[in-house]
Structure formats: structure tokens, C-alpha cells
Write a protein that holds these residues in place. Sequence first.
Motif, short mmCIF file in Angstrom:
data_model
loop_
_atom_site.label_atom_id
_atom_site.label_comp_id
_atom_site.label_asym_id
_atom_site.label_seq_id
_atom_site.Cartn_x
_atom_site.Cartn_y
_atom_site.Cartn_z
N ILE A 8 0.84 -1.20 0.00
CA ILE A 8 0.00 0.00 0.00
C ILE A 8 0.88 1.25 0.00
O ILE A 8 0.66 2.20 -0.77
CB ILE A 8 -0.94 0.01 1.23
N ALA A 9 1.91 1.26 0.84
CA ALA A 9 2.80 2.41 0.92
C ALA A 9 3.48 2.65 -0.42
O ALA A 9 3.51 3.77 -0.93
CB ALA A 9 3.85 2.20 2.00
N PHE A 10 3.99 1.57 -0.99
CA PHE A 10 4.70 1.70 -2.26
C PHE A 10 3.76 2.20 -3.35
O PHE A 10 4.13 3.03 -4.18
CB PHE A 10 5.31 0.36 -2.64
N ASN A 11 2.53 1.69 -3.30
CA ASN A 11 1.55 2.10 -4.29
C ASN A 11 1.26 3.60 -4.18
O ASN A 11 1.22 4.31 -5.19
CB ASN A 11 0.26 1.31 -4.10
N SER A 12 1.10 4.13 -2.95
CA SER A 12 0.77 5.55 -2.87
C SER A 12 2.00 6.39 -3.23
O SER A 12 1.87 7.50 -3.75
CB SER A 12 0.20 5.93 -1.50
N LEU A 13 3.17 5.83 -3.00
CA LEU A 13 4.40 6.51 -3.44
C LEU A 13 4.40 6.64 -4.96
O LEU A 13 4.69 7.69 -5.53
CB LEU A 13 5.58 5.66 -3.00
N LYS A 14 4.01 5.53 -5.61
CA LYS A 14 3.97 5.49 -7.07
C LYS A 14 2.96 6.51 -7.59
O LYS A 14 3.25 7.28 -8.50
CB LYS A 14 3.60 4.07 -7.51
N ILE A 261 -4.44 1.84 7.06
CA ILE A 261 -4.07 3.15 7.60
C ILE A 261 -2.55 3.25 7.72
O ILE A 261 -1.95 4.23 7.29
CB ILE A 261 -4.73 3.38 8.98
N SER A 262 -1.92 2.20 8.25
CA SER A 262 -0.47 2.34 8.38
C SER A 262 0.22 2.33 7.03
O SER A 262 1.23 3.01 6.85
CB SER A 262 0.12 1.28 9.31
N GLY A 263 -0.34 1.60 6.08
CA GLY A 263 0.25 1.61 4.74
C GLY A 263 0.20 2.99 4.13
O GLY A 263 1.17 3.49 3.58
N LYS A 264 -0.96 3.64 4.27
CA LYS A 264 -1.13 5.00 3.73
C LYS A 264 -0.15 5.94 4.40
O LYS A 264 0.52 6.75 3.76
CB LYS A 264 -2.57 5.47 3.99
N MET A 265 -0.07 5.85 5.73
CA MET A 265 0.81 6.77 6.45
C MET A 265 2.27 6.51 6.10
O MET A 265 3.05 7.43 5.95
CB MET A 265 0.59 6.62 7.95
N LEU A 266 2.60 5.24 5.97
CA LEU A 266 3.97 4.91 5.58
C LEU A 266 4.25 5.53 4.21
O LEU A 266 5.35 6.03 3.95
CB LEU A 266 4.16 3.39 5.54
N GLY A 267 3.24 5.50 3.34
CA GLY A 267 3.40 6.12 2.02
C GLY A 267 3.71 7.60 2.14
O GLY A 267 4.65 8.10 1.54
N PHE A 268 2.93 8.31 2.97
CA PHE A 268 3.19 9.74 3.19
C PHE A 268 4.60 9.94 3.72
O PHE A 268 5.34 10.81 3.28
CB PHE A 268 2.24 10.32 4.25
N PHE A 269 4.93 9.10 4.69
CA PHE A 269 6.23 9.22 5.31
C PHE A 269 7.33 9.08 4.26
O PHE A 269 8.26 9.87 4.20
CB PHE A 269 6.39 8.16 6.40
N LEU A 270 7.18 8.05 3.41
CA LEU A 270 8.21 7.82 2.41
C LEU A 270 8.32 8.99 1.44
O LEU A 270 9.41 9.38 1.04
CB LEU A 270 7.93 6.52 1.65
N VAL A 271 7.16 9.55 1.06
CA VAL A 271 7.20 10.72 0.17
C VAL A 271 8.05 11.81 0.80
O VAL A 271 8.98 12.33 0.19
CB VAL A 271 5.76 11.26 -0.10
#
Lengths: 408, 407, 313
Positions: A8-14, A261-271
Amino acid sequence: MIKKVLVIAFNSLKVTFRDKGNLIWLIIMPIVWTTLIGTMSTTGGGDEKIPVGFLNSDRGIYGEVFEEILRKEESIKIVAMAEDDEDKMRNSVKDTKLSVGLIIPGDFSEKLKVREQVVIEILKSQGNSSYFLEELIEKTAHRISINALAANFTVEKISERRVVLEEEVLEDEKERIWEEAFVKADAFFEPAPSIGIEYVVLSVEKRDENIPIGVEASSPGFAVMFVMMGVCFAGVAMVQERHHKTLARLLTTPTEKFSIISGKMLGFFLVGFIQFMILILFGQLVLKVNWGNLPLGVLLLVVSYVLSVTGLGTLLSVVVRTSAQAGAFAVLISMVTSMLGGAWWPIEIVPRFMQNIARFTPQYWAINGFNKIITRGFGITEILPNFYVLLAISTISLLLAIRFFRFE
Amino acid sequence: MIKVFLIGIKDVKIRARDPSSFIILLVMPLILILVLGMVFQPLWTSTPFTIDIAVLDEDNGEFSKILLDEVFGSEQLKDMVKIKYVESKEEIINEVNKGKIAAGVIIGKEFSQAIMTGEDTRIKILADPEQTIKAGVIKNIVEAFTLEVLKRRIILGTSMGILVAKNLINPAEIQQLIPVWLSEIENMEELIRMDKKTEKRMDKNPLAMEYYAVGMGVMYILFATNAGAETIFQERRNKTLERIKVAPVSEREILGGKLFGIFLIALLQFVMIVFFTRIFYRVNWGDSILGIIIMIFSSVLAFSGLSTLLASLTKSEEQIGNIGPALAMIFGFMGGGMWPAFAFPDWLNMVSKFTPNRWAIDGFLKLMYQEGGVVSILPEVLVLLGMATVFFSLGIFRLRMKGVKVD
Amino acid sequence: MMNIIEVKELTKVYEGRKAVDSVSFEIKKGEAFGLLGPNGAGKTTTISMLSCLIPPTSGDAHIEGKSIIKEPIEVKKRIGVVPQDIALYPTLSARENLFFWGEMYGLSGRRLKEKVDEVLQVVGLTERSKDRINKYSGGMKRRINIAVGLLPSPKLLILDEPTVGVDPQSRTNILESLRKLNKGGLTILYTSHYMEEVEFLCDRVAVMDLGKIIAQGTQNELRLLAGKMDSLKISTIDEVQMRLVEVIKKVSETDEVKIADKAIEILTLQGRKVLPKIIELLGNNSIRIKSVEVEEPNLESLFLHLTGKELRD
């Protein structure tokens, strides 16, 4: 579960980085901005010398002495003006082509020799901060004044003594003695005044003269601001995702709410994290900004700061309804809190009550921490308080964000 | 022609109903003006700020007392400089590192002694790298003090030296002469006085709040016109453009209507900023109502042109939505909206003259701070109108080349 | 046959209003079940509860014996959901979307790749799978939207009005594929306010209005409920002898047969099945047919009959 969080995180990063508009705001704008503001505030600190107009109408030699002493200052450049160029100089000062202008009157030397007060004119322009130059000129004037006083005093005393000895002092001998005394007095200032000060800035090391101070100061500040903006824009993307209903669809898959939720937040964090790293690398490699000698400390601060803005970004995305609103708030909040937190100007210049307000912004703690590493050369122990405060802000904002997280 | 107005007014209505545009275009500049004004007001009016320092007085002698009691303790400085006495250098370094004090002043053991015996001596100042402005003030105060002490030494040393060399005084007399001569030196006045004159470009010093009302207000015109230009794309997306095209309206009228809408939105927005800052922040926009109106119109025209050009150069709503605000911020900065342009380095000062922001800000400042009235803003108005003409011509040319496409 | 899903008195109350009111039904394995009703009848709310998006106020449903309340993750593992909205990432390609959603359904590695290829094949978009979703037409987006629901090889595929805003050709295309999948053994729960779609696809139907199921059964059973039968009106060139009445009654399994000299009117439950037999019978009796008119009661008329209003207001 961990795997899904990562996917999920990687996807929102993409999704975030695929949007060209995001690239403008995440990378291009901060780089342009930092470079622009950095070069602007470099004046006076870099290689460029400050131009000082010097109009000498003195009939004697001490006007030239004034100029000579001033010329020894490395940060300024004397622009000699002809005697009838006074108006030209006034205009140049007005248009800030010259930072200040200096007019030495015709009777400068004459008056010094008879111990009469003489007035020199300093022209400055409105709004142009010439405080530093005025100090310099004042110091030089002071020096010449002291020398002249010493010379006059010497001549006086010699005359007194000779009167006692019933000898007469000839005018040209007086002149010679005056000049000799002046030179002798001036020697007290070389190489440094024998009573003086030693000024030490307690920074980590002497500055490399080639590094523009402006960029150095603005790079961490603006990186901090634009990372907050970047994470908030990722929050905007989530508002869009709610709009596209992909967030709700995630709930129909066998994926735990908490993973989403954590995947999304991890995505924000990675951005934010990736953006910060790019900006640090750009600063270090291209702008030659010194990020200090404590990579681990920088990393701790970056991680905790990005975490805290992740919480705030998520909260923002939860509170607002439309992505246009989110975009507007993203810019507003990140700009205002960054101004308050000291990303735009050194916090020391703002009034005390605003310094206290600053402590409520994550930017303050991040910048304060970076300064501890970059300018003070501190170790991990000293930046831990900043790290803890940022973690506390992160915890509160993340918990709130989780509490109010909306899928629809 | 009436259709042009109708399309324009419709765009304004749509804008007015969107709460987020309200935030972007009105609340945000007002908040920024407030923050910037509050931060810079004390600086620009040079209201004294307090400086915390720590002093380590190992000397405890005659001269250190003068510095601490008569200089730092003087009427002028005693409220500005707050002194904390400490016992060791470590304590000073500690306080500086914590950012608690701007500078630490160390007066060494032999300070007064050295002055009396004619030896070299220095007062040490340790500055906080994060508070170099305040530390610099302390540096100057202490330096002025040492120079004053040095003055006595120099005058005494020079005169004694020469007189002794000329055998005009007997070395045995010296000890006896020193106090006498020193008291004479004590009362000597500075020979050089400095007359500082400010070459005024304005009759009054601008207040920070007022300056930023102008700077931010002008910057946000571009935000507003960009938002207006976005509606060209929005209308295409919502297929309403298609619908207008089906109605008996010529392409020229549609384009004219859209551009009029851009102008109208920005005009309203800017007038509201002028209005609100006048009422809530007490910003005085000048006495010449006519001048203000002319400036408002010409600036809004110039920015409308710029946004039209931008719309003609971009391909989608997203593109203009991203490039627009970025450009507005960069222009805002370069034109002097965040930092007075007259304090720019030369090159930036030059570059800034290519932005409408610079001319708009200069024009408004003239109205606010100069007595010249309407006539004085003529150059600014002409440049703004010139820019408007160029931007509009290029933009309209390109938009018509593309056609107000329907797809 | 075993029930895939059993819904018992499912109720959802929003701000005191019953959006879904004691809804009960079950779907057998391999069945295509239609949930028909106008907008706002509570179909989407029902579906949302079944796909564990929102908790029911009371009642429960079991999918393969797993409760939607107690074991939502187990339920979600067994169903594929196709929401009303095109819930896809517009800036990602179809393939990227499918890979992402596949992983969300717990697929990975080779199985994921095979499955993605398979569903692309099913919806017929293999060739354009590298294009971004925002470059797709509305119909193609819908097909990918359905493809995502097929990824987990679900025991039950839940579709919530999957053809909204789609051109007729794409709609036919989508319905044909769904029918093919159903024939291949996939259990389907399909909601729509298009009567034709439900009639085309579904074996059994529940009709919803104002949060309640007002009728439920096979299409024939529902027609019966409507209180109307198919009416066959046959006009002939030759005169029909009265003696044929009894024979016709027997063939068409009904007593409602009227004969007037050159016309026959039959009311039967199975008009389509009966018609060929009648035509054959008339042929055997050398009666030439001028025209045949068949009038079947449909779900539309059923709805009208039950509620007194049209399906589409």
C-alpha cells in the motif's frame, strides 16, 4: 500483513510521484526557491564586495589617510568619486548602486590640526540595511580622531614645555611633529588595537569562505518547509483517493483496517523522507551546503520530523472534504508554520512572544536540531531532546489521525 | 458584447460559491500579511529588543567595573542588555550552546592591570552562532568601550614617547605627570562627527504591515488570475464550454467572456484585500483614491494578461494548477513581495523589473509614502499596461491558434 | 445444493431511518441472484454490509458459514466486490492496478501474474493493459473495475450496479461476460435498477423498496406474484372450431382459453413454452395463422403491481 502495508505504501508513493504536478512541488520548486533566496541573502557574506562611495574634497592629506585605512577592509570596495560628482553619488546611493556614500569636507585636515570638530557626511539609502558599514566607517573615523587628538596633545605639550624652557616653536616644526605623532599614534592600531576584543562565534568550525552563508542558512529551513508541503500534498492525494473510492474498496479486500491506515501513512512518510533526502543531497552536492558531520543525527531528525508532519498531513486529509480545499490548506499551513518556526529567517530576530509560539511548530524543533549539528557541532546526546519533542508531536498527531481516519 | 459580460459574471458567481477559493484568495493573504507584519514591524522600526548575555568578570578591577556598571548599566542599555554573572568559561559555553544567551563576555584576570601597565589585553566574546545579530550588537558595544580606553593609552603613549625622545620631560617626572595628563585627555571630545543622511525614496519609512499588505496583496492577484484561467479548462471538462459553443455565441465572445471573468475575479479579490487591510490592519493605502483605482486596474490587467498567457501555454487544469501557484510565489518573491526589492543584490534587482509585481508594488508604495500623487505613478502604470498588452496579445494569439477547443 | 450466502434479518438504521429493514435471503452455489430496486431502495447499503464495509445495526449474514460481523476478514477472503464507482487509480495502468489489488487480496508471485492475465482475458482488455486508466473509455474502466473483483477467484462475486453510465454495446458486452462466468460456476449477487439486466442474468431475484425486500423468488414465481400470466393472442385466417378449446387448455396447462371465430386468447404461465405447441396444434388442424401477439408480465409490472410506482422515477 507487513507485506500489505508495504504494498500500500509503495503504491501511494507510485501514485504521488507519477503526478507531474507533485514533482513540481516536491522537487523543482524547493530547489528553485532555495537557490533563489540563498543567493539573495548572500550579499555581504560571499565574494562580492560592498561598494562604498568616497568623495574626498580634503585639501590636506588626511582625507586620503581615511580612504587608505578604509581600503584595508576586505569586505568593502571603495568607489572614488570626483569632487563635483556629489549629485551623482547621491543618486547612486538612492538607487542602491552604492551601499553608502561618504563625503570628506575640504577643511578636514585643517580642522583636525587645530583640534576643531569636523563633520563628515554619510549617505545611506532608505531601507537598505547599512548598519555594518556605518560601524566600519565610524570605527575608522574614531581611529583618525584619536590619532589627531594624540598629535594635537603632543604638539600642545611640546609647546608648553618649550615655553617653560623659553624656546620658541616654529610653525613648520609643529607641523612636522604633528604628523610624526599622528603616525606614531596610528601604530597603536596595527596589527590590532592593543586593547581590544576577541570575538569568537561558537560554531563547529571556521567557515569555508566559498560557501555562501545565505544558502547555508536557507537550505535546511526551506527543505523543512517544502517537506511539510510535500507530505500535505500527499494528503491531498488521499482526499482524491477517497473521492475515487479506492480507499473504500480497500476495505472490501481481506486487508486489516490498521494495515491500510499504516500503509497509507507509511506512504506519506516515504514521500516526505525521499523528498528530504533529495533536498539534502542537492544542498550538499550542488549548493555546497554543509549538513554537518553527524549523519546519524541528521537522519534521526529527518525521520522524526517527517513522522510528525505525516501525522499532520494525514490529519489535514481527514479534516478537509475536497482536494481543492486540501491544496489550499496545505500551502497555507506549511507556509505559516514554517514562518513561525524559523524556516524563513533566524528565530532570534522575532519578538519573544513569537519565539514562544515557534515552539509549538515541528519546524522549530527540526531547524533547532539541524543548527545544533551544523553550526554547533553537537553530538547525538544534545539533539535527543529535539528528537523526543518531534516524536511526541508525531505520536499525538498520528494517534489523532488514526482516530479520525475516514475511508469515505 | 453583453454576452462577454454575462460569461464573465457567471465565472465570478461560480468562484464565489467555492469555499476553498475563498481560503486561497482571501484568508491566506490576510494571514500572511499579519504574520509578516508582526515579525518585521519591530525590526523595521528598530524597536529595541532584549539581549541576554553572560559575563565572567575575573578581573574585578577598575576597568571591568566601568564596562559593567557605566556602559552596560547606562540608562540607554540597562533595559536592553540583561546580564547574568557566571563563575566559569564552561558555564558560558554551556549557556551559549543551550541558546539561552546571545553572547558571553569574558574579562580576564589581568585586564585592568594590563591597561595600567600598557600591556596588550583583550576582552573575549563568545557568540551563539544562532544569534549572531544580537551577539554583533554586544560586540560593538564592548569594542566601543575598549576603543575609549585605548584612546587614553594612545594619546598618553604618543605624547609621552615623543616628549621623552626630545628630552622635554625627564623620565623621573612621568609617574607624576600621568594622572594630570590623563585628566586632560578624559575631557577631550571626538574630532570627527558623522552626519548621517538617508537618501529618501519615500517620505516616510514603510511600516512592515503596510509593506506586506502591498507585497502579498499584489502576489495574490496572480493567484486569483490563475484560478480564473483554470476555469477555461474546467469548463472544457464539465462540457459546459461545449454547451456555450452550441449557443449562438461567437468564439471571440467566449474568449472575451472568459478573459473578462479572469479580470473580474482578481479585481474583486484585490479590492477586498485593500478593503480588509484598511479596516482590520489599518493599512493606509494613500490619499489619492484616483491613484489607487488606477493602480488596482492596471496591476490586475497586467496579471490577467500573464495568466491568459499561462493558460495558452499549458495543456490541462492540473498543469496550470501546479505551475500557476509556483510561478505566483516566485514572482511574488522576485518582485519584492516578501523581501523589499531595494535590498536585493543588483542582478536580482534587475531581474525583478521583469515581473509585474515589482512595478505594482513600487506604484502602490509611491501612493502610500510619497507626496507626488497620481502623476508620480505614471511610469509604473505605463509599464503595467505595456505588460498587459504584450501578455494579452501573445496569450490570445496562442489561445485562438489552439481554438477554444471542445473535445 | 448448498447456500453460499445466508442473510438473516439484516437491518441498518441511519439517524433513526431504516435504510435496510430486516432483509433476508440466501443464494445457492452457482446461482445468479439479482437485487432489484429503484435508487435509494437500500441495495447499496445491503451490499456494503455484506462486503463488511459497514456494520449492520442488527441481523447477520454468513458467507460459507462465516459471519460478516465476527469474521469479516474470512468473509472478505471469499468474496469479490465490484463497487458502483470506478474505484481504480486513474494514473496507474490497468495492469498496475490489477497487480496492486491482487496483492491486497493476498495473491503474490506467479499466481498473481497468472490471475491478472486471466482476468484481463475475461474482460477482453489484454492488449490495452499497459495504458493508464484515465486514458480508457467509460466502458473499459467498468470492465477493469469488474476484473478487480474477479482477482481473488471469489466464491461469490458481488456487483453493485456495474453498468452505470455505460453505452449499450459495452453493457451487453459486460452482461455477456458475466453470464459466461455464471455458467462457468461463479455465484453472482447483482444489483441494478435496470430490470432488463436482472431478467437477462439472474435466476432468482429479490425486489427491494424502501429498505425492505417486497418480493423474492425465481423470475416465474415473481411473475405469478404479479397476478398476471402471459397472454397469447393469435388471430387466424381460418375459423377456429370451438372443439379445440379443450385441447388448447390441455396443451397450455391453463383453463383461461377463449375462442372467438378468428381469434384465440390464452392466459398461461409459460407463454414461450406453450406457443410452439399451439402453433403446431393449429397447423395440424389446417388453421392458418395471421398474427401472434405475446404479452409477458415483467419485473417492471411486478414492481408496479407491488408498490404502485415505477422502478425508475
